[in-house]
Design a protein around this motif. Structure first.
Motif, PDB file in Angstrom:
ATOM      1  N   ALA A   4      -7.245  -5.914  -6.860  1.00 57.42           N
ATOM      2  CA  ALA A   4      -7.583  -5.195  -5.638  1.00 57.42           C
ATOM      3  C   ALA A   4      -7.471  -6.101  -4.401  1.00 57.42           C
ATOM      4  O   ALA A   4      -7.048  -5.700  -3.516  1.00 57.42           O
ATOM      5  CB  ALA A   4      -9.057  -4.892  -5.928  1.00 57.42           C
ATOM      6  N   VAL A   5      -7.857  -7.301  -4.551  1.00 55.27           N
ATOM      7  CA  VAL A   5      -7.650  -8.374  -3.475  1.00 55.27           C
ATOM      8  C   VAL A   5      -6.144  -8.882  -3.244  1.00 55.27           C
ATOM      9  O   VAL A   5      -5.816  -8.856  -2.090  1.00 55.27           O
ATOM     10  CB  VAL A   5      -8.253  -9.631  -4.047  1.00 55.27           C
TER      11      VAL A   5
ATOM     12  N   ILE B  95     -10.238 -13.347   2.513  1.00 56.03           N
ATOM     13  CA  ILE B  95      -9.638 -12.211   2.421  1.00 56.03           C
ATOM     14  C   ILE B  95      -9.839 -11.618   1.050  1.00 56.03           C
ATOM     15  O   ILE B  95      -9.601 -11.594   0.179  1.00 56.03           O
ATOM     16  CB  ILE B  95      -7.933 -12.595   2.186  1.00 56.03           C
ATOM     17  N   CYS B  96     -10.702 -10.380   1.330  1.00 54.63           N
ATOM     18  CA  CYS B  96     -11.295  -9.562   0.219  1.00 54.63           C
ATOM     19  C   CYS B  96     -11.827  -8.302   1.063  1.00 54.63           C
ATOM     20  O   CYS B  96     -11.977  -8.369   2.204  1.00 54.63           O
ATOM     21  CB  CYS B  96     -12.747 -10.553  -0.511  1.00 54.63           C
TER      22      CYS B  96
ATOM     23  N   LYS C 185      -0.968  -5.724   1.625  1.00 57.25           N
ATOM     24  CA  LYS C 185      -0.910  -4.383   2.248  1.00 57.25           C
ATOM     25  C   LYS C 185      -0.985  -5.042   3.846  1.00 57.25           C
ATOM     26  O   LYS C 185      -0.511  -4.398   4.745  1.00 57.25           O
ATOM     27  CB  LYS C 185      -2.141  -3.522   2.226  1.00 57.25           C
ATOM     28  N   HIS C 186      -1.717  -6.162   4.257  1.00 55.66           N
ATOM     29  CA  HIS C 186      -2.054  -6.649   5.310  1.00 55.66           C
ATOM     30  C   HIS C 186      -1.066  -7.964   5.579  1.00 55.66           C
ATOM     31  O   HIS C 186      -1.658  -8.644   6.665  1.00 55.66           O
ATOM     32  CB  HIS C 186      -3.630  -6.829   5.793  1.00 55.66           C
ATOM     33  N   SER C 187       0.007  -7.961   5.391  1.00 55.49           N
ATOM     34  CA  SER C 187       0.659  -9.083   5.355  1.00 55.49           C
ATOM     35  C   SER C 187       1.866  -9.148   6.577  1.00 55.49           C
ATOM     36  O   SER C 187       2.531 -10.113   6.836  1.00 55.49           O
ATOM     37  CB  SER C 187       1.363  -9.754   4.084  1.00 55.49           C
TER      38      SER C 187
ATOM     39  N   VAL D  10      -4.975 -15.909  -0.862  1.00 58.58           N
ATOM     40  CA  VAL D  10      -5.671 -15.308  -1.961  1.00 58.58           C
ATOM     41  C   VAL D  10      -5.702 -16.489  -3.026  1.00 58.58           C
ATOM     42  O   VAL D  10      -4.648 -17.270  -3.179  1.00 58.58           O
ATOM     43  CB  VAL D  10      -4.732 -14.250  -2.488  1.00 58.58           C
ATOM     44  N   ASP D  11      -6.904 -16.666  -3.642  1.00 59.85           N
ATOM     45  CA  ASP D  11      -6.954 -17.720  -4.605  1.00 59.85           C
ATOM     46  C   ASP D  11      -7.716 -17.195  -5.693  1.00 59.85           C
ATOM     47  O   ASP D  11      -8.196 -17.920  -6.667  1.00 59.85           O
ATOM     48  CB  ASP D  11      -7.695 -18.921  -4.011  1.00 59.85           C
TER      49      ASP D  11
END
Length: 356
Positions: free
Chosen positions: A210-211, A177-178, A217-219, A204-205
């Protein structure tokens, strides 16, 4: 023969621990793990996340060189390879870096020139990748880093399953996820169509605005858009095997291990291309030109929908043929043969230089 291979761990775990737990953080780490598992004489030295934070990388590598007295070094991190340039041990540097304008790339051309001038061997993983970094080095620092020793595939096909007769998704993609990998591009281009799309990604880690914003946004995608997080690798493969096609959403791949897996699982790869690049690096993986398709990143969504729809309808026999041809072309024996040749060439060059 003893081969020292530094391993840049994403955490505090060692290479041996990651291999035992079947943890593969990314393609660069996977290549090092593969060397460790398949090439006799590999001696790993793990550089942990805390080692890098405390600036102990050079110290750890030099200590390993002193303790192990290796016959050869294989590196896949050019910024760490500079610690070994003048140490007196022949080195092979393999460039995995994507076609990305990262700030780190500013120094890459000069690093490669220094490594070449010291007599070490440099390999890239695809012609598209080499062309991009040559142009970048010339544009950024007017550096021509010279000829390379060749190309080497960063992975072989170790998948023992093939296409599933049941196609559950029209198209799938796999990527962390980037914003560079941009896996949710697949859901976006499918839009309001009835295509069944699957994104397999990570949570996300990293502490990056930005990430984090990209993830937020895409959840909220809903069926027929599906998203699965942090799946074990065998489950990822099983899901791709039930997909009619596969979208490589990142035009900047240096080679594309996830694309290799898609070829081997009979999920027809659709490669997103960038107008400033000469094609897509993953095209070099294909056993036949009709095993993949390309589409410009600026294509209209309806064009992408139509392409996915047509490619996801390949017959089971066609998918099996693609799978079998890929596995033959990228077998372990062929990959080991290329690595053995690469090592032999480097040692022979070292002996020739000493004789001279």
């Amino acid at each position: 023969m003893k081969i020292l291979v530094p391993y840049m761990s994403a955490t505090e775990s060692t290479l041996e621990e990651d291999v035992a737990a079947n943890v593969v953080p990314g393609g660069i780490e996977k290549f090092t793990q593969t060397l460790y598992k398949t090439i006799p004489g590999v001696v790993p030295v793990t550089i942990t996340k805390s080692d890098r934070k405390s600036r102990a990388t050079k110290k750890r590598i030099i200590a390993a060189l002193d303790t192990e007295s290796p016959d050869l070094i294989i590196m896949n991190d050019p910024w760490k390879a500079v610690h070994c340039i003048n140490y007196g041990v022949p080195m092979i540097l393999i460039i995995h870096e994507p076609l990305d304008r990262d700030i780190r790339m500013v120094a890459l051309g000069k690093i490669l020139l220094d490594i070449n001038n010291a007599g070490h061997h440099i390999y890239f993983v695809s012609p598209t990748q080499l062309e991009y970094h040559r142009q970048m080095a010339m544009r950024i620092s007017q550096t021509d880093f010279g000829e390379i020793s060749g190309f080497v595939n960063p992975a072989y096909c170790d998948i023992d399953i093939g296409p599933d007769r049941h196609v559950e998704w029209d198209c799938a993609t796999v990527g962390r996820i980037c914003t560079l990998k941009n896996p949710f591009l697949l859901h976006a281009v499918a839009g309001k169509s009835d295509l069944r799309t699957l994104v397999v990604t990570s949570t996300v880690d990293v502490k990056s605005r930005a990430v984090n914003n990209y993830a937020l946004k895409h959840s909220t995608w809903e069926r027929p858009r599906e998203t699965k997080f942090d799946m074990p690798h065998p489950d990822v493969l099983a899901h791709v095997a039930r997909s009619g096609s596969f979208m490589s959403t990142c035009p900047f791949e240096s080679w594309g291990i996830s694309a290799l897996e898609a070829f081997a699982l009979g999920a027809h790869p659709i490669l997103i291309t960038h107008e400033k690049l000469n094609g897509h690096s993953s095209a070099a993986i294909a056993a036949s030109p009709d095993h993949y398709s390309t589409i410009p990143r600026k294509a209209k969504p309806e064009e992408a929908v139509e392409l996915i729809r047509s490619r996801s309808k390949l017959s089971y026999d066609q998918r099996v043929e693609m799978s079998e041809m890929t596995k033959e072309m990228h077998s372990l024996n062929k990959w080991k043969g290329s690595i053995d040749t690469m090592i032999q060439r480097r040692l022979e060059t070292d002996e020739s230089n000493k004789s001279g």
